[in-house]
Design an enzyme around this catalytic site. Structure first.
Site, short mmCIF file in Angstrom:
data_model
loop_
_atom_site.label_atom_id
_atom_site.label_comp_id
_atom_site.label_asym_id
_atom_site.label_seq_id
_atom_site.Cartn_x
_atom_site.Cartn_y
_atom_site.Cartn_z
N GLY A 9 0.83 -1.21 0.00
CA GLY A 9 0.00 0.00 0.00
C GLY A 9 0.85 1.25 0.00
CB VAL A 52 -0.52 -3.97 -9.81
CG1 VAL A 52 -1.97 -4.31 -9.49
CG2 VAL A 52 -0.41 -2.56 -10.40
CE1 TYR A 151 -8.57 0.30 9.88
CE2 TYR A 151 -9.07 1.81 11.69
CZ TYR A 151 -8.21 1.36 10.70
OH TYR A 151 -6.98 1.96 10.54
CB SER A 154 -9.30 -5.72 11.31
OG SER A 154 -9.09 -4.33 11.10
CE LYS A 155 -5.27 -0.98 10.57
NZ LYS A 155 -4.21 -1.23 9.59
P1 NDP Z 1 -4.28 5.53 2.40
O1 NDP Z 1 -5.67 5.13 2.01
O2 NDP Z 1 -3.69 6.74 1.81
O3 NDP Z 1 -3.28 4.30 2.18
C1 NDP Z 1 -3.66 2.96 2.15
C2 NDP Z 1 -2.95 2.31 0.97
O4 NDP Z 1 -3.17 0.90 1.02
C3 NDP Z 1 -3.48 2.80 -0.36
O5 NDP Z 1 -2.36 3.18 -1.16
C4 NDP Z 1 -4.20 1.61 -0.97
O6 NDP Z 1 -4.02 1.62 -2.38
C5 NDP Z 1 -3.48 0.44 -0.29
N1 NDP Z 1 -4.30 -0.76 -0.12
C6 NDP Z 1 -5.46 -0.87 0.55
N2 NDP Z 1 -5.90 -2.13 0.49
C7 NDP Z 1 -4.99 -2.83 -0.23
C8 NDP Z 1 -4.88 -4.19 -0.65
N3 NDP Z 1 -5.82 -5.09 -0.36
N4 NDP Z 1 -3.80 -4.56 -1.35
C9 NDP Z 1 -2.85 -3.65 -1.68
N5 NDP Z 1 -2.89 -2.36 -1.31
C10 NDP Z 1 -3.96 -1.97 -0.60
O7 NDP Z 1 -4.36 5.69 3.99
P2 NDP Z 1 -3.20 5.73 5.10
O8 NDP Z 1 -1.89 6.05 4.51
O9 NDP Z 1 -3.73 6.57 6.17
O10 NDP Z 1 -3.25 4.21 5.61
C11 NDP Z 1 -2.09 3.41 5.77
C12 NDP Z 1 -2.30 2.49 6.96
O11 NDP Z 1 -2.41 3.30 8.13
C13 NDP Z 1 -3.58 1.66 6.90
O12 NDP Z 1 -3.30 0.35 7.34
C14 NDP Z 1 -4.52 2.36 7.88
O13 NDP Z 1 -5.47 1.50 8.44
C15 NDP Z 1 -3.52 2.88 8.90
N6 NDP Z 1 -3.98 3.99 9.75
C16 NDP Z 1 -4.26 5.25 9.22
C17 NDP Z 1 -4.67 6.27 10.06
C18 NDP Z 1 -4.99 7.65 9.56
O14 NDP Z 1 -5.51 8.46 10.35
N7 NDP Z 1 -4.71 8.01 8.33
C19 NDP Z 1 -4.81 6.05 11.52
C20 NDP Z 1 -4.46 4.74 11.95
C21 NDP Z 1 -4.06 3.76 11.10
P3 NDP Z 1 -5.04 0.88 -3.37
O15 NDP Z 1 -6.41 1.34 -2.99
O16 NDP Z 1 -4.61 1.35 -4.72
O17 NDP Z 1 -4.84 -0.57 -3.19
#
Ligand code: NDP
Length: 247
Positions: A9, A52, A151, A154-155
């Site tokens: 991600g 990808v 959610y 899961s975490k």
């Molecule tokens: P984003 O949505 O910007 O980043 C998440 C990334 O994960 C995206 O680039 C998405 O790209 C990718 N992704 C999601 N599901 C999949 C999958 N099944 N396979 C491959 N890639 C995947 O959000 P954040 O940067 O904030 O999130 C990053 C992590 O931080 C996550 O785990 C989130 O739960 C955690 N988090 C975020 C918080 C916040 O406040 N922002 C707080 C606490 C935790 P694509 O859709 O193209 O696959």
């Protein structure tokens, strides 16, 4: 020796900031995601290798392995998010009805798949390639402690599973830890669903009086992957400006 880092991600948000950080340190960085566009943009900007992959799908992970080097020093299980934000809003079928239970199970499993199974599958796929002295870092959440439906569950599951992972990888000199962010701005996490009032509440809950940044989390990930953190494993490191205090 140049280290190889895999950030799941990594095309947006926290993963993207972590990719920038590791590239800045001279590491060789691979980033993954489901959408090619953000990955390709980042590849052009900073020279990461973009692949990808949907980390919830075993067959996608098998294909990913064919594109990765034989040795990976640092795995960052960052892919995930709250799948409820993407769920379509349906007419309420009535709590406890068959239709309601089917939809509830589907939504619950989506979060488990996105945040817990994805990290467990990816780590298992990479197991044979993780280098001695390396690190696995998962991105958890403040929601594991403060709750947020499936959610948060899961975490929390990710954190619990990591305890065993740390025990399994420890004899090989590999650490396994969770970085648990609070509210981090400038990512795609909330889609367009974060109301101004809720944002203000999240910031007001911190002791620092500000939202976290993707770079705040990236630097913590980089620390856990560094030579200075070789005896830190099986831990949760909170990055939330004091919004959730621990003892
Ligand atoms: P984003 O949505 O910007 O980043 C998440 C990334 O994960 C995206 O680039 C998405 O790209 C990718 N992704 C999601 N599901 C999949 C999958 N099944 N396979 C491959 N890639 C995947 O959000 P954040 O940067 O904030 O999130 C990053 C992590 O931080 C996550 O785990 C989130 O739960 C955690 N988090 C975020 C918080 C916040 O406040 N922002 C707080 C606490 C935790 P694509 O859709 O193209 O696959």
């Amino acid at each position: 020796m140049t280290r190889t880092i895999l950030i799941t991600g990594g095309g947006t948000g926290i993963g993207r900031a972590a990719a920038r950080h590791f590239v800045g340190q001279g590491d060789s960085v691979f980033v993954t995601g489901r959408r090619p566009a953000p990955l390709d943009r980042l590849a052009q900007e900073i020279g990461v290798r973009a692949l990808v992959c949907d980390h919830t799908r075993p067959e996608a992970l098998t294909a990913l392995l064919a594109e990765l080097p034989e040795r990976v020093d640092v795995l960052v299980n960052n892919a995930g998010g709250n799948t409820d934000f993407d769920a379509e809003i349906r007419a309420d079928p009535g709590v406890g009805s068959r239709e309601d239970l089917v939809a509830y199970a589907e939504a619950f499993r989506a979060n488990l798949d996105a945040n817990l199974i994805s990290a467990a599958l990816t780590t298992r796929a990479l197991d044979g390639r993780l280098a001695a002295g390396g690190a696995v870092v998962h991105i958890g959440s403040i929601a594991a402690d403060q709750g947020s439906g499936s959610y948060g569950a899961s975490k929390a599951g990710l954190t619990s599973w990591n305890v065993d992972l740390a025990r399994t990888l420890g004899p090989r000199g590999i650490t396994a830890n969770v970085v648990a962010p609070g509210y981090i701005a400038d990512t795609e996490f909330f889609r367009d669903r974060l109301a101004d009032q809720r944002r203000e509440q999240l910031v007001a809950a911190t002791s620092t009086g500000r939202a976290g940044s993707p770079d705040d989390v990236a630097r913590t990930i980089a620390f856990l992957a560094s030579a200075g953190a070789r005896h830190i494993t099986g831990q949760v490191l909170h990055v939330n400006g004091g919004a959730h205090a621990t003892r």
